[in-house]
Design a protein around this motif. Structure first.
Motif, PDB file in Angstrom:
ATOM      1  N   LEU A  98       8.076   7.034   6.561  1.00  0.00           N
ATOM      2  CA  LEU A  98       6.975   6.930   5.594  1.00  0.00           C
ATOM      3  C   LEU A  98       6.257   5.590   5.696  1.00  0.00           C
ATOM      4  O   LEU A  98       5.236   5.371   5.042  1.00  0.00           O
ATOM      5  CB  LEU A  98       7.515   7.127   4.172  1.00  0.00           C
ATOM      6  N   ASP A  99       6.819   4.673   6.502  1.00  0.00           N
ATOM      7  CA  ASP A  99       6.218   3.371   6.787  1.00  0.00           C
ATOM      8  C   ASP A  99       5.878   2.586   5.521  1.00  0.00           C
ATOM      9  O   ASP A  99       4.751   2.109   5.340  1.00  0.00           O
ATOM     10  CB  ASP A  99       4.941   3.566   7.630  1.00  0.00           C
ATOM     11  N   PRO A 100       6.870   2.402   4.615  1.00  0.00           N
ATOM     12  CA  PRO A 100       6.582   1.693   3.373  1.00  0.00           C
ATOM     13  C   PRO A 100       6.483   0.176   3.549  1.00  0.00           C
ATOM     14  O   PRO A 100       7.113  -0.393   4.442  1.00  0.00           O
ATOM     15  CB  PRO A 100       7.781   2.048   2.491  1.00  0.00           C
ATOM     16  N   ASP A 101       5.687  -0.450   2.691  1.00  0.00           N
ATOM     17  CA  ASP A 101       5.637  -1.914   2.634  1.00  0.00           C
ATOM     18  C   ASP A 101       6.724  -2.445   1.709  1.00  0.00           C
ATOM     19  O   ASP A 101       7.115  -3.607   1.787  1.00  0.00           O
ATOM     20  CB  ASP A 101       4.275  -2.385   2.090  1.00  0.00           C
TER      21      ASP A 101
ATOM     22  N   LYS B   1       5.562  14.120  -4.514  1.00  0.00           N
ATOM     23  CA  LYS B   1       5.814  13.097  -3.507  1.00  0.00           C
ATOM     24  C   LYS B   1       6.923  13.526  -2.542  1.00  0.00           C
ATOM     25  O   LYS B   1       7.740  14.392  -2.849  1.00  0.00           O
ATOM     26  CB  LYS B   1       6.204  11.780  -4.185  1.00  0.00           C
TER      27      LYS B   1
ATOM     28  N   VAL C 157       4.880   6.758  -2.055  1.00  0.00           N
ATOM     29  CA  VAL C 157       4.903   7.758  -0.971  1.00  0.00           C
ATOM     30  C   VAL C 157       6.237   8.484  -0.870  1.00  0.00           C
ATOM     31  O   VAL C 157       6.333   9.496  -0.164  1.00  0.00           O
ATOM     32  CB  VAL C 157       4.567   7.104   0.388  1.00  0.00           C
TER      33      VAL C 157
ATOM     34  N   VAL D 214       8.281   3.132  -1.737  1.00  0.00           N
ATOM     35  CA  VAL D 214       9.306   4.158  -1.916  1.00  0.00           C
ATOM     36  C   VAL D 214      10.217   3.715  -3.060  1.00  0.00           C
ATOM     37  O   VAL D 214      10.648   2.567  -3.119  1.00  0.00           O
ATOM     38  CB  VAL D 214      10.134   4.363  -0.631  1.00  0.00           C
TER      39      VAL D 214
ATOM     40  N   GLU E 219      -0.759   6.482  -6.486  1.00  0.00           N
ATOM     41  CA  GLU E 219      -1.262   6.711  -5.123  1.00  0.00           C
ATOM     42  C   GLU E 219      -0.435   5.962  -4.089  1.00  0.00           C
ATOM     43  O   GLU E 219      -0.253   6.431  -2.965  1.00  0.00           O
ATOM     44  CB  GLU E 219      -2.731   6.273  -5.029  1.00  0.00           C
ATOM     45  N   GLU E 220       0.066   4.794  -4.477  1.00  0.00           N
ATOM     46  CA  GLU E 220       0.841   3.971  -3.540  1.00  0.00           C
ATOM     47  C   GLU E 220       2.262   4.502  -3.343  1.00  0.00           C
ATOM     48  O   GLU E 220       2.911   4.202  -2.339  1.00  0.00           O
ATOM     49  CB  GLU E 220       0.898   2.522  -4.040  1.00  0.00           C
TER      50      GLU E 220
ATOM     51  N   GLU F 238       0.821  -1.213   0.000  1.00  0.00           N
ATOM     52  CA  GLU F 238       0.000   0.000   0.000  1.00  0.00           C
ATOM     53  C   GLU F 238       0.852   1.260   0.000  1.00  0.00           C
ATOM     54  O   GLU F 238       0.372   2.344  -0.355  1.00  0.00           O
ATOM     55  CB  GLU F 238      -0.928   0.004   1.220  1.00  0.00           C
ATOM     56  N   LYS F 239       2.128   1.125   0.420  1.00  0.00           N
ATOM     57  CA  LYS F 239       3.043   2.264   0.432  1.00  0.00           C
ATOM     58  C   LYS F 239       4.380   1.820  -0.158  1.00  0.00           C
ATOM     59  O   LYS F 239       4.988   0.866   0.329  1.00  0.00           O
ATOM     60  CB  LYS F 239       3.250   2.789   1.856  1.00  0.00           C
TER      61      LYS F 239
END
Length: 312
Positions: A113-116, A97, A82, A62, A79-80, A59-60
């Motif tokens: 940014l808490d990316p997945d 961004k 970040v 970088v 959108e994903e 969902e996130k």
């Protein structure tokens, strides 16, 4: 009475069976959940040979290099995304961004940014190893995208990013579109009767650089039925001006936005490209980034070298 009792027993049996089927520990129900989870998780091997597994669609995301960003946006994942680098300039939405730095990225900023998923790149995997390891230690999935100079391998990069991000179908459609457009350009190139020699300059004087064999630009020139004036050398090369004068190219292409200065260089006045004012500039991003716009790069070079064929 006996008949009513039998009917009651039958109803209770049905209710009991249904209830068991809905219990968390029920074998069939559990198996369905496991199958669903298996379908959602995906594993892809990256450029370093590491198997990267994601349990669900990220969902996130970088991106640590502009080419990765361009692929993500083309796959409908704007959108994903970040976080991007300071160099990201396409598409325009990328400029909005969060910036995570340049060649040296800000690890703390990325983690905040808490990316997945973080998409790194093989070209900087060694120099950025410490930072990438910090991200991994923080529990972030890091996928290192292969560094390549071959268009066919760009298709594989897009395919793998599609798998990781749950956009495999979009990735396949994008690849098919790129191949179709390239085939059309190659078909037009078949009409060329007289092959031209082309010199491509990627850095100006005093430290002139060009591209030899095993580069995107060399492959692009071959695709449009042109000859690379530096084809006998390998990779990105420092150029002696005498080599260019001796090669006497028919067309000169620059990729840094200042082709006019080539026309006034001392000693170049007898080079065919200069004498006939066949010196042009193309957007460097189109011919160097490992993304969907490489096809546009081929087209831009084709229009410069063979305008009579490709500008129709």
């Amino acid at each position: 009475m006996k008949r009513i009792s039998l009917l009651l027993m039958l109803m209770l049996s049905v209710l009991f069976t249904a209830a068991c089927g809905n219990e968390p520990g029920n074998q069939n129900g559990g198996q369905g959940a496991e199958e669903k989870a298996a379908e959602e998780s995906v594993s892809v091997k990256d450029a370093l040979g590491d198997e990267i597994t994601l349990e669900s669609k990220p969902e996130k995301i970088v991106s640590l290099i502009p080419s990765n960003t361009e692929i993500l946006f083309e796959l409908g994942l704007g959108e994903e995304v970040v976080g991007v680098t300071d160099f990201d300039n396409y598409p325009e939405e990328a400029a909005e961004k969060e910036k995570i730095g340049g060649m040296e990225f800000n690890v703390e900023k990325i983690i905040s940014l808490d990316p997945d998923l973080v998409l790194a790149h093989e070209s900087t995997a060694v120099s950025a190893k410490e930072g990438l390891d910090q991200l991994r230690d923080a529990g972030v999935a890091v996928y290192v995208v292969r560094d390549t100079q071959q268009i066919n391998e760009v298709y594989t990069i897009i395919e793998n990013i599609g798998k990781l991000t749950g956009t495999a179908e979009d990735a396949n459609e994008l690849i098919a579109s790129m191949k179709k457009n390239l085939d059309e350009l190659k078909s037009k190139a078949g009409e060329i009767k007289e092959k031209k020699k082309v010199y491509v300059e990627v850095a100006p004087a005093p430290d002139i650089y060009s591209t030899g064999n095993n580069t995107f630009i060399n492959e692009m020139l071959e695709l449009i039925n042109a000859e690379n004036a530096m084809k006998d050398q390998e990779g990105w090369i420092a150029v002696n001006q005498e080599e260019v004068i001796s090669a006497n190219p028919d067309v000169i292409i620059t990729t840094y936005g200042d082709h006019e200065q080539v026309l006034s260089r001392d000693g170049w006045q007898d080079v065919n490209a200069v004498k006939n004012e066949q010196v042009y500039d193309v957007n460097t991003d189109l011919v160097t980034r490992t993304g969907p716009r490489l096809v546009e790069g081929v087209e831009e070079i084709a229009k410069s070298v063979y305008p009579e064929i490709f500008k129709e």
